[in-house]
Scaffold this motif. Structure first.
Motif, PDB file in Angstrom:
ATOM      1  N   TYR A  37       0.787  -1.233   0.000  1.00 48.97           N
ATOM      2  CA  TYR A  37       0.000   0.000   0.000  1.00 48.97           C
ATOM      3  C   TYR A  37       0.825   1.291   0.000  1.00 48.97           C
ATOM      4  CZ  TYR A  37       0.879   0.686   5.033  1.00 48.97           C
ATOM      5  OH  TYR A  37       1.466   0.884   6.253  1.00 48.97           O
ATOM      6  N   LEU A  38       2.089   1.246   0.422  1.00 46.97           N
ATOM      7  CA  LEU A  38       2.874   2.478   0.540  1.00 46.97           C
ATOM      8  C   LEU A  38       3.156   3.059  -0.840  1.00 46.97           C
ATOM      9  CD1 LEU A  38       4.262   4.208   2.776  1.00 46.97           C
ATOM     10  CD2 LEU A  38       6.390   3.025   2.155  1.00 46.97           C
ATOM     11  N   LYS A  39       2.816   4.342  -1.021  1.00 46.54           N
ATOM     12  CA  LYS A  39       3.018   5.009  -2.298  1.00 46.54           C
ATOM     13  C   LYS A  39       4.059   6.127  -2.179  1.00 46.54           C
ATOM     14  CE  LYS A  39      -1.438   3.982  -4.433  1.00 46.54           C
ATOM     15  NZ  LYS A  39      -2.584   4.534  -5.206  1.00 46.54           N
ATOM     16  N   ILE A  40       4.525   6.562  -3.335  1.00 44.25           N
ATOM     17  CA  ILE A  40       5.523   7.627  -3.386  1.00 44.25           C
ATOM     18  C   ILE A  40       5.015   8.886  -2.683  1.00 44.25           C
ATOM     19  CG2 ILE A  40       6.758   9.180  -4.942  1.00 44.25           C
ATOM     20  CD1 ILE A  40       7.860   6.323  -4.851  1.00 44.25           C
ATOM     21  N   CYS A  41       3.714   9.178  -2.834  1.00 44.33           N
ATOM     22  CA  CYS A  41       3.147  10.382  -2.210  1.00 44.33           C
ATOM     23  C   CYS A  41       3.173  10.322  -0.694  1.00 44.33           C
ATOM     24  CB  CYS A  41       1.719  10.617  -2.708  1.00 44.33           C
ATOM     25  SG  CYS A  41       0.577   9.269  -2.374  1.00 44.33           S
ATOM     26  N   ASP A  42       3.370   9.124  -0.127  1.00 45.61           N
ATOM     27  CA  ASP A  42       3.480   9.001   1.324  1.00 45.61           C
ATOM     28  C   ASP A  42       4.890   9.337   1.816  1.00 45.61           C
ATOM     29  OD1 ASP A  42       0.813   8.006   1.608  1.00 45.61           O
ATOM     30  OD2 ASP A  42       1.508   6.034   0.942  1.00 45.61           O
ATOM     31  N   ILE A  43       5.845   9.412   0.895  1.00 46.70           N
ATOM     32  CA  ILE A  43       7.251   9.537   1.274  1.00 46.70           C
ATOM     33  C   ILE A  43       7.853  10.889   0.922  1.00 46.70           C
ATOM     34  CG2 ILE A  43       9.571   8.577   0.930  1.00 46.70           C
ATOM     35  CD1 ILE A  43       8.251   5.890   0.342  1.00 46.70           C
ATOM     36  N   TYR A  44       7.696  11.313  -0.344  1.00 47.28           N
ATOM     37  CA  TYR A  44       8.471  12.473  -0.801  1.00 47.28           C
ATOM     38  C   TYR A  44       8.186  13.786  -0.062  1.00 47.28           C
ATOM     39  CZ  TYR A  44       4.717  14.682  -3.553  1.00 47.28           C
ATOM     40  OH  TYR A  44       3.583  15.332  -3.940  1.00 47.28           O
ATOM     41  N   PRO A  45       6.963  14.032   0.471  1.00 45.65           N
ATOM     42  CA  PRO A  45       6.745  15.315   1.159  1.00 45.65           C
ATOM     43  C   PRO A  45       7.633  15.534   2.377  1.00 45.65           C
ATOM     44  CG  PRO A  45       4.640  14.324   0.576  1.00 45.65           C
ATOM     45  CD  PRO A  45       5.694  13.277   0.352  1.00 45.65           C
ATOM     46  N   HIS A  46       8.208  14.438   2.913  1.00 48.45           N
ATOM     47  CA  HIS A  46       9.061  14.560   4.096  1.00 48.45           C
ATOM     48  C   HIS A  46      10.489  14.970   3.739  1.00 48.45           C
ATOM     49  CE1 HIS A  46       5.816  12.790   6.403  1.00 48.45           C
ATOM     50  NE2 HIS A  46       5.772  11.779   5.556  1.00 48.45           N
ATOM     51  N   ASN A  47      10.809  14.964   2.458  1.00 43.56           N
ATOM     52  CA  ASN A  47      12.165  15.326   2.028  1.00 43.56           C
ATOM     53  C   ASN A  47      12.232  16.769   1.537  1.00 43.56           C
ATOM     54  OD1 ASN A  47      13.224  12.780   2.540  1.00 43.56           O
ATOM     55  ND2 ASN A  47      12.755  12.011   0.492  1.00 43.56           N
ATOM     56  N   ALA A  48      13.450  17.313   1.533  1.00 42.82           N
ATOM     57  CA  ALA A  48      13.670  18.636   0.958  1.00 42.82           C
ATOM     58  C   ALA A  48      13.464  18.568  -0.558  1.00 42.82           C
ATOM     59  CB  ALA A  48      15.076  19.109   1.282  1.00 42.82           C
ATOM     60  N   LEU A  49      13.303  19.723  -1.183  1.00 48.04           N
ATOM     61  CA  LEU A  49      13.073  19.774  -2.625  1.00 48.04           C
ATOM     62  C   LEU A  49      14.159  20.618  -3.298  1.00 48.04           C
ATOM     63  CD1 LEU A  49      11.473  19.196  -5.134  1.00 48.04           C
ATOM     64  CD2 LEU A  49       9.852  21.002  -4.491  1.00 48.04           C
ATOM     65  N   PRO A  50      15.302  20.011  -3.655  1.00 47.03           N
ATOM     66  CA  PRO A  50      16.381  20.759  -4.318  1.00 47.03           C
ATOM     67  C   PRO A  50      16.062  21.034  -5.786  1.00 47.03           C
ATOM     68  CG  PRO A  50      16.988  18.460  -4.067  1.00 47.03           C
ATOM     69  CD  PRO A  50      15.665  18.612  -3.403  1.00 47.03           C
ATOM     70  N   ILE A  51      16.060  22.295  -6.169  1.00 49.97           N
ATOM     71  CA  ILE A  51      15.812  22.704  -7.555  1.00 49.97           C
ATOM     72  C   ILE A  51      16.727  23.870  -7.889  1.00 49.97           C
ATOM     73  CG2 ILE A  51      14.151  23.634  -9.211  1.00 49.97           C
ATOM     74  CD1 ILE A  51      11.903  22.403  -7.616  1.00 49.97           C
TER      75      ILE A  51
END
Length: 324
Positions: A198-212
């Motif tokens: 059940y674990l999806k990418i949307c459950d994980i990435y918001p907890h990380n920084a967003l380097p751009i």
């Protein structure tokens, strides 16, 4: 302690006997088996499995498999049935009674009681001429020619055959009910197995920084962004905010190897980046991202939707979630 010289040959013989018995019951899957599947599907009730001894243990495993694959099931010990457990049975249930011989005393007591209730009965039995087989509407023929031990007494081949037949029944019911990946995940939410389902990418990435960085960013800006966000990579956007590439630690190392120092000072993000990087959508399952990382020997993937960078998922995130 007695020294046994032929341990390996004994073990191989046991497994060979069980394998041969399993091969034989493949030939016994016929219209009768199919009728059992339809009887359960059309009952509107649950599957109640009963038995004694080793058959009871196998029955409990089959119940667990049925429940986890979308068929409501419960176990009733044949010996306990006459002491009140019959009260769990409803008239629209299907009762599967497991017995190798089909002639044990407990079975001969149980069967008339089940008939009185009026439930549909299925015999999972080796002996088609037994009392149990003759008194059930359907038969699942769990034929076992003999047990694997020299005395032909210890339930070995017979339990393997019964277990396999139960698995076949459960999977046929799963297919017939259209049981999906999401259904399975709903029934298995715990532990690493549950997360894989059940674990999806949307459950994980918001907890990380967003380097751009922008495509015109110089080397210093790129390094500062990667260092401050601590993901070992940064996305590269064009002037419209669309992702056009990614820069990783590996890209920086290759750049230093390929260019002279004076040339490096003039490089921009667009000169260093890897174009069309591997990406995943936010609705992708995390376990699929793991497979991508492992197959491509990379440590992170960028999360993209409609050309926009949403975030990053790092291998460490999946390690932390117990997927590795």
């Amino acid at each position: 302690m007695k020294l046994i010289k032929n341990i390996q040959s004994i073990a191989k013989d046991v497994i060979q006997q069980e394998a041969e018995a399993l091969h034989k019951i493949v030939e016994l899957i016929d219209d009768e088996f199919e009728n059992c599947v339809y009887a359960i599907l059309n009952s509107g009730g649950r599957v109640v499995i009963s038995g004694v001894g080793k058959s009871a243990i196998v029955g409990q495993k089959i119940v667990a498999t049925l429940n986890s694959t979308g068929t409501p099931a419960l176990f009733m010990h044949a010996a306990d049935a006459i002491h009140g457990d019959l009260g769990m049975i409803q008239t629209n249930d299907v009762v599967i009674v497991i017995s190798k011989s089909g002639d044990t005393s407990e079975i001969k007591v149980l069967v008339p009681l089940l008939k009185r209730i009026g439930v549909t009965m299925i015999a999972m039995v080796s002996n088609r001429e037994s009392y149990l087989a003759k008194n059930c509407k359907f038969i699942l023929h769990a034929f076992a020619p003999r047990e694997a031990d020299p005395l032909n007494l210890a339930p070995t081949v017979s339990t393997s055959v019964t277990m396999a037949l139960g698995d076949a029944l459960a999977i046929c019911l799963l297919e017939a009910r259209g049981f999906t990946h999401d259904d399975f995940a709903r029934f298995h939410p715990g532990g690493s197995l549950g997360k894989r389902l059940y674990l999806k990418i949307c459950d994980i990435y918001p907890h990380n920084a967003l380097p751009i960085v922008s495509e015109t960013a110089n080397l210093q800006e790129v390094i500062l962004e990667m260092t401050s966000k601590r993901l070992g990579a940064t996305a590269v956007n064009d002037v419209d905010g669309q992702m056009i590439g990614i820069i990783t630690d590996g890209d920086l190392r290759r750049m230093l190897k390929e260019h002279q120092a004076i040339r490096i000072l003039n490089l921009t993000a667009a000169d260093i980046m890897t174009r069309s990087p591997i990406s995943v959508s936010p609705d992708e399952y995390a376990v699929n991202a793991l497979e991508i990382m492992q197959s491509r020997s990379i440590t992170q993937v960028v999360v993209v939707e409609a050309g926009k960078v949403l975030g990053f998922v790092h291998l460490h995130d999946l390690l932390r979630e117990g997927l590795v």
